[in-house]
Enzyme design. Sequence first.
Site, PDB file in Angstrom:
ATOM      1  NE  ARG A  12      -7.174 -10.116   4.266  1.00 41.64           N
ATOM      2  CZ  ARG A  12      -8.232  -9.420   3.819  1.00 41.64           C
ATOM      3  NH1 ARG A  12      -8.200  -8.112   3.810  1.00 41.64           N
ATOM      4  NH2 ARG A  12      -9.313 -10.047   3.397  1.00 41.64           N
ATOM      5  CG  HIS A  41      -9.843  -2.046   1.398  1.00 42.48           C
ATOM      6  ND1 HIS A  41     -10.216  -2.626   2.589  1.00 42.48           N
ATOM      7  CD2 HIS A  41      -8.551  -2.402   1.204  1.00 42.48           C
ATOM      8  CE1 HIS A  41      -9.189  -3.295   3.101  1.00 42.48           C
ATOM      9  NE2 HIS A  41      -8.163  -3.172   2.277  1.00 42.48           N
ATOM     10  CE1 TYR A  50      -4.388  -1.341   0.695  1.00 39.84           C
ATOM     11  CE2 TYR A  50      -3.038  -3.077   1.644  1.00 39.84           C
ATOM     12  CZ  TYR A  50      -4.250  -2.638   1.159  1.00 39.84           C
ATOM     13  OH  TYR A  50      -5.312  -3.490   1.134  1.00 39.84           O
ATOM     14  CG  HIS A 100      -8.254  -7.211  -0.355  1.00 47.72           C
ATOM     15  ND1 HIS A 100      -7.106  -7.855   0.070  1.00 47.72           N
ATOM     16  CD2 HIS A 100      -8.286  -6.053   0.332  1.00 47.72           C
ATOM     17  CE1 HIS A 100      -6.492  -7.121   0.986  1.00 47.72           C
ATOM     18  NE2 HIS A 100      -7.185  -6.009   1.151  1.00 47.72           N
ATOM     19  CE1 TYR A 112      -2.410  -6.838   3.451  1.00 46.34           C
ATOM     20  CE2 TYR A 112      -3.086  -6.365   1.207  1.00 46.34           C
ATOM     21  CZ  TYR A 112      -3.344  -6.341   2.555  1.00 46.34           C
ATOM     22  OH  TYR A 112      -4.527  -5.841   3.025  1.00 46.34           O
TER      23      TYR A 112
END
Lengths: 179, 234
Positions: free
Chosen positions: B153, B158, B104, B156, B143
């Site tokens: 995870r 959000h 991120y 995806h 990640y």
Amino acid sequence: MTPATASQTAGPYWHMIDFPAWADLLRADGPNAGAAGERITLAGVITDGAGAVVPDAMVELWQADPKGSYDGAFHGFGRCATDAQGRFCFMTLKPGAVPGPGNSTQAPHITLTIFARGLMSGLVTRAYFAGDARLAEDPILARVPEMRRGTLIAKPTGQGEWRLDIRLQGEGETVFLTV
Amino acid sequence: MVDPIPFRPVAPGSQPPLDLPSYRSTAHRHPSQPPLRMPTTLTEASAPSFTPAWYAPHDDLSVVDGKQALGERMIVAGRVTDENGRPVAGAMVEVWQANAAGRYHHARDQHDAPLDPNFHGEGRVFTDAEGRYSFTTIKPGAYPWRNPGPGWRPQHIHFGLHGNGFAQRLITQMYFPGDPLLAFDAIFQGSGDDAAKRRLIADLDPELMRPDWALGYRFDIVLRGRAATPFENA
């Protein structure tokens, strides 16, 4: 009927949609610049069930205008990230009383929604204002066991300054609401 | 004053529990008391009006300063409806995601995958009169995270949505079909029943693809709907 999409946690990186200016609903370059009413701050600290502060929460605010209307002339929305000490703080105008179910009147209140890592869905609560005579008649507060009502009532800490701490879990747990 | 039409109760199995032991971060953060049920009042039936004039749309995450982000370019599109199947027009849709390497653009993300200077991973779009939205991005990477289990995870994106009633406010995640990490992910697996989980997985949609340019994924989203009949005052 297709049920609503499942909620998921906002996770630890939701700050990518954090715009710190949104915590000030009266910002000079925002939709409410110059709006008339009683200017207030609403601040608080969010703690978890272990007593630790929650430093990564997203708090969203939703409220009526000073006359108690949601007609949109006043943009009653804000967003604030908690800081390293778990604190949030909004600047806004004090809302007016809002019509309630039947012929009741809801005392002035601000809706707060908390999203965070570890919360699979948002938690909704309200901040009412201590000392308001209309609290006694409020149809939502009337549903809250008296012992827990205080978790929904902000206290004055200075001229135009209000504080409501939020406890996610355990002793003094905030009352969260659902429709 | 006529009371607002109430929202339907939450359908059993459609939503995750707040207390989800397999997701460790819920341990001290889930309330121990159930939420207090209350009638839908004007406060929950009204919603902020998010206009592009004040909330500038940003529908192409795949380019920064004219430079292409690394990764599989894709178009993500779908419809936002309520539980009654009615389109939700003018809904603000906010998205955020990791880059193709699973990192991120966020100071607290310490995963040592590379940052991509041409990818920030944040967008904002609005639904049209039929509830449709669309944006362009790149496929996020998986990640690692500190949770018991395989600890990665699944890929995806959000999503955050505001509908036309504050009670419709939703934050969710979109997943990808066939991702083997879904089977081990505490957050996805904790979403609710099988149908609830299935609704979180986008479909690869040939109709959305642009030949020689982008993949296409369809992700339809359902917000809470209002009941057919007005609330009877008790």
